[in-house]
Enzyme design. Sequence first.
Site, PDB file in Angstrom:
ATOM      1  N   HIS B  18       0.872  -1.184   0.000  1.00 43.28           N
ATOM      2  CA  HIS B  18       0.000   0.000   0.000  1.00 43.28           C
ATOM      3  C   HIS B  18       0.907   1.232   0.000  1.00 43.28           C
ATOM      4  O   HIS B  18       1.727   1.395   0.903  1.00 43.28           O
ATOM      5  CB  HIS B  18      -0.931   0.000   1.220  1.00 43.28           C
ATOM      6  CG  HIS B  18      -1.893  -1.143   1.201  1.00 43.28           C
ATOM      7  ND1 HIS B  18      -2.084  -1.980   2.268  1.00 43.28           N
ATOM      8  CD2 HIS B  18      -2.682  -1.606   0.194  1.00 43.28           C
ATOM      9  CE1 HIS B  18      -2.987  -2.895   1.929  1.00 43.28           C
ATOM     10  NE2 HIS B  18      -3.361  -2.688   0.681  1.00 43.28           N
ATOM     11  N   ARG B  68      -5.273  -7.461  -2.505  1.00 46.09           N
ATOM     12  CA  ARG B  68      -6.406  -8.352  -2.726  1.00 46.09           C
ATOM     13  C   ARG B  68      -6.356  -8.904  -4.149  1.00 46.09           C
ATOM     14  O   ARG B  68      -7.324  -9.472  -4.641  1.00 46.09           O
ATOM     15  CB  ARG B  68      -7.735  -7.611  -2.532  1.00 46.09           C
ATOM     16  CG  ARG B  68      -7.920  -6.953  -1.176  1.00 46.09           C
ATOM     17  CD  ARG B  68      -8.132  -7.976  -0.052  1.00 46.09           C
ATOM     18  NE  ARG B  68      -8.400  -7.306   1.211  1.00 46.09           N
ATOM     19  CZ  ARG B  68      -7.449  -6.823   2.027  1.00 46.09           C
ATOM     20  NH1 ARG B  68      -6.170  -6.938   1.707  1.00 46.09           N
ATOM     21  NH2 ARG B  68      -7.787  -6.247   3.159  1.00 46.09           N
ATOM     22  N   TYR B 150      -8.957 -13.158   1.071  1.00 45.39           N
ATOM     23  CA  TYR B 150      -8.198 -11.918   0.916  1.00 45.39           C
ATOM     24  C   TYR B 150      -7.291 -11.854  -0.329  1.00 45.39           C
ATOM     25  O   TYR B 150      -7.148 -10.827  -0.922  1.00 45.39           O
ATOM     26  CB  TYR B 150      -7.379 -11.634   2.180  1.00 45.39           C
ATOM     27  CG  TYR B 150      -8.248 -11.338   3.389  1.00 45.39           C
ATOM     28  CD1 TYR B 150      -8.726 -10.063   3.609  1.00 45.39           C
ATOM     29  CD2 TYR B 150      -8.613 -12.340   4.282  1.00 45.39           C
ATOM     30  CE1 TYR B 150      -9.531  -9.773   4.699  1.00 45.39           C
ATOM     31  CE2 TYR B 150      -9.434 -12.063   5.385  1.00 45.39           C
ATOM     32  CZ  TYR B 150      -9.886 -10.779   5.589  1.00 45.39           C
ATOM     33  OH  TYR B 150     -10.675 -10.499   6.660  1.00 45.39           O
ATOM     34  N   THR B 152      -3.859 -11.959  -0.737  1.00 46.52           N
ATOM     35  CA  THR B 152      -2.866 -10.943  -0.424  1.00 46.52           C
ATOM     36  C   THR B 152      -1.545 -11.162  -1.139  1.00 46.52           C
ATOM     37  O   THR B 152      -1.308 -12.234  -1.699  1.00 46.52           O
ATOM     38  CB  THR B 152      -2.582 -10.962   1.092  1.00 46.52           C
ATOM     39  OG1 THR B 152      -2.084 -12.259   1.420  1.00 46.52           O
ATOM     40  CG2 THR B 152      -3.838 -10.672   1.886  1.00 46.52           C
ATOM     41  N   SER B 153      -0.676 -10.147  -1.064  1.00 44.98           N
ATOM     42  CA  SER B 153       0.646 -10.238  -1.677  1.00 44.98           C
ATOM     43  C   SER B 153       1.478 -11.354  -1.073  1.00 44.98           C
ATOM     44  O   SER B 153       2.151 -12.096  -1.773  1.00 44.98           O
ATOM     45  CB  SER B 153       1.424  -8.930  -1.487  1.00 44.98           C
ATOM     46  OG  SER B 153       0.670  -7.844  -1.891  1.00 44.98           O
ATOM     47  N   ARG B 154       1.456 -11.436   0.263  1.00 45.53           N
ATOM     48  CA  ARG B 154       2.313 -12.435   0.912  1.00 45.53           C
ATOM     49  C   ARG B 154       1.864 -13.840   0.591  1.00 45.53           C
ATOM     50  O   ARG B 154       2.608 -14.791   0.799  1.00 45.53           O
ATOM     51  CB  ARG B 154       2.352 -12.223   2.430  1.00 45.53           C
ATOM     52  CG  ARG B 154       1.088 -12.639   3.188  1.00 45.53           C
ATOM     53  CD  ARG B 154       0.340 -11.437   3.693  1.00 45.53           C
ATOM     54  NE  ARG B 154      -0.906 -11.730   4.374  1.00 45.53           N
ATOM     55  CZ  ARG B 154      -1.815 -10.805   4.655  1.00 45.53           C
ATOM     56  NH1 ARG B 154      -1.636  -9.571   4.292  1.00 45.53           N
ATOM     57  NH2 ARG B 154      -2.927 -11.106   5.282  1.00 45.53           N
ATOM     58  N   GLU B 162       1.846  -6.236  10.575  1.00 47.34           N
ATOM     59  CA  GLU B 162       1.002  -5.045  10.588  1.00 47.34           C
ATOM     60  C   GLU B 162       1.343  -4.298  11.873  1.00 47.34           C
ATOM     61  O   GLU B 162       1.363  -4.899  12.936  1.00 47.34           O
ATOM     62  CB  GLU B 162      -0.455  -5.508  10.604  1.00 47.34           C
ATOM     63  CG  GLU B 162      -1.495  -4.450  10.474  1.00 47.34           C
ATOM     64  CD  GLU B 162      -1.778  -4.107   9.010  1.00 47.34           C
ATOM     65  OE1 GLU B 162      -1.649  -2.910   8.682  1.00 47.34           O
ATOM     66  OE2 GLU B 162      -2.107  -5.014   8.214  1.00 47.34           O
ATOM     67  N   TYR B 269     -10.440   1.005   5.317  1.00 44.14           N
ATOM     68  CA  TYR B 269     -11.553   0.066   5.320  1.00 44.14           C
ATOM     69  C   TYR B 269     -12.923   0.732   5.258  1.00 44.14           C
ATOM     70  O   TYR B 269     -13.933   0.034   5.262  1.00 44.14           O
ATOM     71  CB  TYR B 269     -11.456  -0.883   6.517  1.00 44.14           C
ATOM     72  CG  TYR B 269     -10.296  -1.867   6.411  1.00 44.14           C
ATOM     73  CD1 TYR B 269      -9.599  -2.020   5.210  1.00 44.14           C
ATOM     74  CD2 TYR B 269      -9.913  -2.649   7.485  1.00 44.14           C
ATOM     75  CE1 TYR B 269      -8.547  -2.894   5.104  1.00 44.14           C
ATOM     76  CE2 TYR B 269      -8.850  -3.550   7.384  1.00 44.14           C
ATOM     77  CZ  TYR B 269      -8.175  -3.665   6.187  1.00 44.14           C
ATOM     78  OH  TYR B 269      -7.133  -4.547   6.089  1.00 44.14           O
TER      79      TYR B 269
END
Lengths: 292, 292
Positions: B18, B68, B150, B152-154, B162, B269
Site C-alpha cells: 500500500h 487483494r 483476501y 494478499t501479496s504475501r 502489521e 476500510y
Amino acid sequence: YQLLNIPARRVAIFGGTHGNEMSGITLVNLWIKNGKEIQRKGVETKPFITNPRAVEKCTRYVDTDLNRAFTTENLSAPSGDDLPYEVKRAQQINEIFGPKGSPDAYDVIFDLHNTTSNMGCTLILESSKDHFNLQMICPVLLTEHPLLKYSTSRSVAKHPIEVGPQPQGVLRSNIFESMRVCPLTIDGLCCVGLEFPPCSVDVFRVWDKMDYPRDTNGNIIAMVHPNLQDCDWEPLNPGDPMFQMFDGTTVRYEGVGTVYPTFINEAAYYEKQQAFVTTRRETLVAGAIKKA
Amino acid sequence: YQLLNIPARRVAIFGGTHGNEMSGITLVNLWIKNGKEIQRKGVETKPFITNPRAVEKCTRYVDTDLNRAFTTENLSAPSGDDLPYEVKRAQQINEIFGPKGSPDAYDVIFDLHNTTSNMGCTLILESSKDHFNLQMICPVLLTEHPLLKYSTSRSVAKHPIEVGPQPQGVLRSNIFESMRVCPLTIDGLCCVGLEFPPCSVDVFRVWDKMDYPRDTNGNIIAMVHPNLQDCDWEPLNPGDPMFQMFDGTTVRYEGVGTVYPTFINEAAYYEKQQAFVTTRRETLVAGAIKKA
C-alpha cells in the site's frame, strides 16, 4: 472601540477543503441535511462542501491544493476547461462567498480542517489585526508572515479551525465532538448588544518552516525525533533533539532561542517539504468589540 | 516433528504493497540501499517495493488494491495493457517470488504494513497450519475463514506484519523502530540446527466484519464509539457501546458472547464497508520445528 461588522449577518461553514479530512466533511454534510444546530436568529449560516470531487475520492485534492488556490492570479484567470479543477472551484467559491476583499463578502467563514499533528483545537489566524478572532478561546496560530503566503479558502471572507490528531480518511469521535462546538462560536457573532472589552491574547506567530533532512535525491533520511513527536506547542530549545536519522543519530535544534513547533509530522506536508513549523509566542492586544 | 523448509533459503521483505504506508516503504528502501541489516549467512534476503506507482503518488493503490489482487483468476489472466496496474504487478510479483503454491516459491515473505488502528505489532496469519509463524512472539491475527477471502501479496510465498497506529502518509519513529526488528525474526529462520519444541499459542481468529451504520444512500451515520476507539484486542461483550450515532445515541454490541475487535477505524476500510473486525480467541498447538 474597534468597530466590526457585529452582529455578523452571513456566516459560512466550509468542510472538505481537503477531501480526506473527515470531521469537517461529516459535520457539514450533517448540517446541510439538518441545519438546526447552526441556525441563529438574524444570521444566515451556510454549510458548504468546498471540494466535492476530492471528497468523493477521499483524497486531499484532485489537481492542486484548494487551500492554496485563492491567489489574485487564480481568481482573475479567464475561466476555461483547461484550468485545474481546484482553480475553477476557487473561482466559484469566490463568486458565492466573496468576492475576496469586497464589502459583499461573507462576514465570517469557518473552514473545518483536521491534521495528523497533535495540535488539539487550534484557530488559525491570518492577520494580527483580526480582533474578532483574537477574542476566541483556543490556541491561536498566526500565519501573518512577510514571505510565507498561503492563499487559503477562508481568505475569501474574513476568518479556519484545525483539530488533531486524526489520520486522513478517518473519523474519530473525539475530534468530531470538539469540532462540533463550532456553532457555539456563532453565538458570539450574533449576540446583538454584547460587547467584548479589550484584552491581551497569547498567540503563536509562524516563524519558520523546517524540512526533513534529505539525501541528494530529495528522499528523506530522518524522522521527527520521538522526543518531539506529538509535542506541538511545547518549547523547543537550542540543543533539543529534533530529528532521528535512519542511522540512529540525533539531529538537534540549532536555532537561536526558544521556538514552539506545531504541525509536527502532518501527513500532507511531506510534499511541501515541511516536517514542522516553528512559531514564536507573542502577546497581542485585542481591541474591544462593539456592535457597529 | 513437523518438517518445514528450515533453514529458509530465500526470504523476501515487501514494502509499499500500500503506497501510503510509510514504515515499510522507508525500511525497504533503506535495505535496498544497504542490505547489511538483513543479510544472514546462507540466506538470500530480497527487499522489494511491490507497488512503486502507488508509492510515488503516496496513495493506497492506483487501480485496485494490490493486497487483494493475488487471486487465481488474476494470476492466470492473459497479460495485456488493459489489465489494471495492480493485476499486472501481481503477475510480475508472482513470477519473481512464486509461482504461488509451487516449490519454486520463496520460503518466506514478510509484507510490512501499517494501520491507523491501535493494533500494536501484529502478525497476520492465513492458515492455522502455519506452524512456523505460530512460533513467533507477537499477537497473531488468524484470517483463515470459510467465506472471507483476501488474496494478499504475501500469499505468493508462505507468510505480513502489521503495525499501528500510524496515519497514512506519515512516518512515526516508534512504528518505524518496532518494524525494524523484522530482521531479527530472520535469525529464527536460518539458525541451522536450532529446534523449536511444540507449544500452544493464543491466536485471534477472524470472526465477522462489522460495518458502520449507514443511511439508505450508503453514507455512514455513526462513528466508532469512544469506549471502543483504540481498544484493539480488548474484549467486547454483548451490551457494550460499539458506535456513537451522529445524533448522540449509542449502538451496543448485540452478538452472542465475547469478541475481540481489531482493525478498529482503519482508514482504508471505509471503502470496504468495515468499521472493525471481530475475532475470537483460541489456542492452537504449534508443532515442533526441526530442520528438514
